[in-house]
Design an enzyme around this catalytic site. Structure first.
Site, PDB file in Angstrom:
ATOM      1  N   GLU A 195       2.243   2.104  -4.044  1.00 15.64           N
ATOM      2  CA  GLU A 195       1.094   2.096  -5.114  1.00 15.64           C
ATOM      3  C   GLU A 195       0.613   3.352  -4.218  1.00 15.64           C
ATOM      4  OE1 GLU A 195      -0.617  -2.923  -5.202  1.00 15.64           O
ATOM      5  OE2 GLU A 195      -1.585  -0.820  -4.333  1.00 15.64           O
ATOM      6  N   GLU A 196       0.882   3.751  -2.632  1.00 16.98           N
ATOM      7  CA  GLU A 196       0.181   4.925  -2.950  1.00 16.98           C
ATOM      8  C   GLU A 196       1.041   6.557  -3.313  1.00 16.98           C
ATOM      9  OE1 GLU A 196      -3.579   4.082  -0.962  1.00 16.98           O
ATOM     10  OE2 GLU A 196      -2.506   5.486   0.341  1.00 16.98           O
TER      11      GLU A 196
ATOM     12  N   GLU B 127       1.023  -1.284  -0.242  1.00 16.80           N
ATOM     13  CA  GLU B 127      -0.376  -0.416  -0.125  1.00 16.80           C
ATOM     14  C   GLU B 127       0.900   1.249   0.192  1.00 16.80           C
ATOM     15  OE1 GLU B 127      -3.256   0.648   0.101  1.00 16.80           O
ATOM     16  OE2 GLU B 127      -4.001  -1.478  -0.358  1.00 16.80           O
TER      17      GLU B 127
END
Length: 297
Positions: free
Chosen positions: A155-156, A152
């Protein structure tokens, strides 16, 4: 797999039967007379002491759902490609069939760099006014906490970070669709990558001094509490970490990740790749993160 009353079924340890439409001798169409066949089968199964029935209906046999509903089945859950229905048959016992999963699992990364800054984001879409928060999201199916936190964050934000410890977690109820929600915040150490926020999800991403983040007017009470947990962790000298250990399951066929409190010098044998196939017990994660001086004062 056995044939019972003309259906290919699987019997479970609780004396229930499962009909999987993909295991039947059917073409794309449901054979004529299937409703009557199933109706008669249900009566015979009741007489023989079968306690419950499960029916897994795949998308190409979706017309079978109507048959099941007419005969008293109810919906249990649906996932991509199929819907599951069930029916309790026993008249001598209360319905003991388990409900479907009712909890979400989310993970956020409290990522700290060597400048005592924390990685923060603002999302493109908000149900409240824009505010700074930690990168994170829902765990994928079969994904462990440490893996989710790394994925996460990357990805972010585009930043690569390694798992150090579970810092804290939140458990709330009446979340999406009435489910409860577990949200774990993992302490992480930045190890590479440059900020490159996901354009579909993230409006802004930056490194922020922890004091600035803690005192930002947009910060929620939950995130203020997370910072407090981090400060307490550092004040202890970062001497303990909540980390996973791989332990064999009861049937010795797989490994479970059991999280426990350990001293930062006693994480040997904890593999943070969380892959039993590659675990050699030689991966160590230091909980010595953050400034060397106490932040508690």
């Amino acid at each position: 797999m056995e044939n019972s009353e003309g259906f290919n079924v699987t019997k479970d340890m609780y004396n229930g039967l499962t009909i999987d439409t993909s295991k039947q001798d059917w073409t794309e169409a449901i054979p004529d007379g299937t409703l009557q066949q199933l109706e008669g089968a249900i009566e015979n199964w009741k007489k023989s002491g079968i306690r419950a029935l499960w029916v897994k209906v795949h998308k190409n046999h979706s017309s079978f759902v109507s048959v099941c509903v007419q005969l008293g089945f109810d919906f249990h859950h649906a996932k991509s490609g199929y819907v599951m229905l069930n029916q309790w048959l026993s008249k001598d016992e209360d319905n003991r069939l388990p409900g479907f999963a009712n909890q979400y699992l989310g993970v956020a990364g409290f990522v700290v760099n060597d400048k005592n800054q924390v990685l923060v984001i603002q999302e493109r879409f908000n149900i409240i006014q824009k505010h700074w928060k930690l990168p994170g999201g829902l765990a994928d199916e079969g994904e462990d906490l440490a893996v989710t936190s790394r994925r996460e964050v990357l990805e972010e934000t585009g930043v690569e970070a390694e798992f150090v410890s579970v810092l804290t977690f939140r458990h709330q109820h009446n979340f999406r669709y009435g489910c409860s929600d577990w949200y774990y915040i993992c302490l992480m150490k930045a190890v590479g990558g440059a900020i490159n926020p996901c354009p579909q999800e993230i409006a802004e991403c930056r490194w922020m001094d922890i004091e600035e983040y803690e005192n930002h007017p947009s910060l929620t009470d939950t995130n203020k509490f997370v910072v407090k947990c981090y400060r307490e962790h550092v004040a202890r000298g970062s001497s303990v970490a909540i980390v996973p250990t791989q332990v064999l399951s009861y049937n010795k066929k797989t490994y479970h990740n059991i999280y426990s409190i350990k001293s930062s010098g006693n994480t040997e044998g904890n593999d943070f790749s969380l892959d039993p196939a590659t675990s050699q017990g030689d991966t160590q994660a230091s909980s010595n993160i953050g400034p060397s001086t106490s932040l508690a004062s």
